[in-house]
Design a protein around this motif. Structure first.
Motif, PDB file in Angstrom:
ATOM      1  N   SER A 113     -53.249 -28.209  40.291  1.00  7.95           N
ATOM      2  CA  SER A 113     -51.953 -28.323  39.613  1.00  7.95           C
ATOM      3  C   SER A 113     -50.893 -28.922  40.529  1.00  7.95           C
ATOM      4  CB  SER A 113     -51.486 -26.950  39.110  1.00  7.95           C
ATOM      5  OG  SER A 113     -52.367 -26.441  38.131  1.00  7.95           O
ATOM      6  N   LYS A 123     -49.117 -32.433  39.571  1.00 10.29           N
ATOM      7  CA  LYS A 123     -47.666 -32.534  39.342  1.00 10.29           C
ATOM      8  C   LYS A 123     -47.064 -33.628  40.219  1.00 10.29           C
ATOM      9  CE  LYS A 123     -47.017 -27.598  38.305  1.00 10.29           C
ATOM     10  NZ  LYS A 123     -46.545 -26.305  38.876  1.00 10.29           N
ATOM     11  N   TYR A 133     -47.691 -34.783  32.775  1.00 13.35           N
ATOM     12  CA  TYR A 133     -48.600 -33.821  33.403  1.00 13.35           C
ATOM     13  C   TYR A 133     -48.934 -32.712  32.423  1.00 13.35           C
ATOM     14  CZ  TYR A 133     -50.006 -29.631  35.905  1.00 13.35           C
ATOM     15  OH  TYR A 133     -50.678 -28.503  36.276  1.00 13.35           O
ATOM     16  N   PHE A 186     -40.883 -29.660  36.519  1.00 11.22           N
ATOM     17  CA  PHE A 186     -42.161 -29.684  35.796  1.00 11.22           C
ATOM     18  C   PHE A 186     -42.020 -28.940  34.471  1.00 11.22           C
ATOM     19  CE2 PHE A 186     -42.394 -25.926  38.553  1.00 11.22           C
ATOM     20  CZ  PHE A 186     -42.801 -24.936  37.670  1.00 11.22           C
TER      21      PHE A 186
END
Length: 231
Positions: free
Chosen positions: A17, A21, A31, A80
């Motif tokens: 992850s 990202k 993403y 994010f």
């Protein structure tokens, strides 16, 4: 510029992850954390008394899947997208060790995988997406232009996960985190439906002894080479 689909698979706590990202932000791509989607379903099961240390009502979870809506909303301050379950932000709740202890069992249910894979494939229709998980390169995006498979020693991954949980304020023991990592590896790799395996055309990235910067630089170079190769 040509856009590609980047599929990142690998074992738990290999930093999938994190690098996904970074890559998406650098390339201006979308993403998608597929693992968060399985965690969201797991959290739903926990909240509704469908799973515990002693019991897992699989039939009830399958029956209630139609009640589960998962979405991602970009948080500008964090940089994010956070996960929402039926309109509620559950980003923090799904990152606990308790959710981690159940998620592989939930992810092994074929009906759960079918529902989430369909959603994931829709998210990648226009390319320009970086998605990480366990079966992205082997099931979700078999034709992804760039496939990566992340791995690291169980001990190294447990240390990373332990430090992350402690920093969040969770009270956990390293031994429990290591046990969870090893158990998830076994369940993810041996389940009947879409087990965790390296796609034949995936590039293996062992980051046991890599810094985050070294890892990102290597993967970004691979992405740029792939994009250039399409011209």
């Amino acid at each position: 510029m040509n856009k590609i689909t980047i599929a990142i698979d690998g074992f738990s706590s290999t930093g999938k992850s994190t690098v996904a990202k970074q890559l998406a932000k650098h390339l201006g791509y979308v993403y998608v954390d597929s693992g968060a989607m399985y965690r969201a379903v797991t959290f739903y099961a926990m909240q509704n008394g469908l799973i515990s240390k002693d019991d897992f009502n699989v039939e009830a979870l399958i029956f209630q899947l139609e009640k589960i809506t998962i979405s991602f909303k970009f948080n500008e301050s964090l940089g994010f997208a956070e996960v929402y379950l039926n309109g509620e932000n559950i980003e923090k709740q799904i990152r606990t060790l308790e959710v981690s202890s159940f998620v592989s069992k939930v992810a092994a249910i074929s009906e759960v995988r079918q529902k989430l894979v369909e959603q994931q494939q829709k998210m990648g229709l226009d390319k320009g997406v970086v998605m990480d998980g366990r079966d992205i390169g082997t099931v979700v995006f078999k034709d992804a232009e760039l496939k990566l498979f992340m791995l690291a020693s169980a001990e190294k991954r447990a240390i990373r996960r332990f430090d992350e949980l402690i920093e969040r304020g969770d009270k956990v023991l390293y031994e429990d985190v290591l046990h969870n990592v090893v158990e998830r590896d076994h369940i993810d790799s041996t389940r009947e439906d879409s087990p965790l395996v390296k796609a034949d055309d995936a590039i293996e990235i062992d980051n046991t002894d890599m810094t985050l910067e070294e890892q990102f630089d290597k993967i970004l170079k691979l992405a740029k080479m792939t994009i250039e190769g399409l011209k």
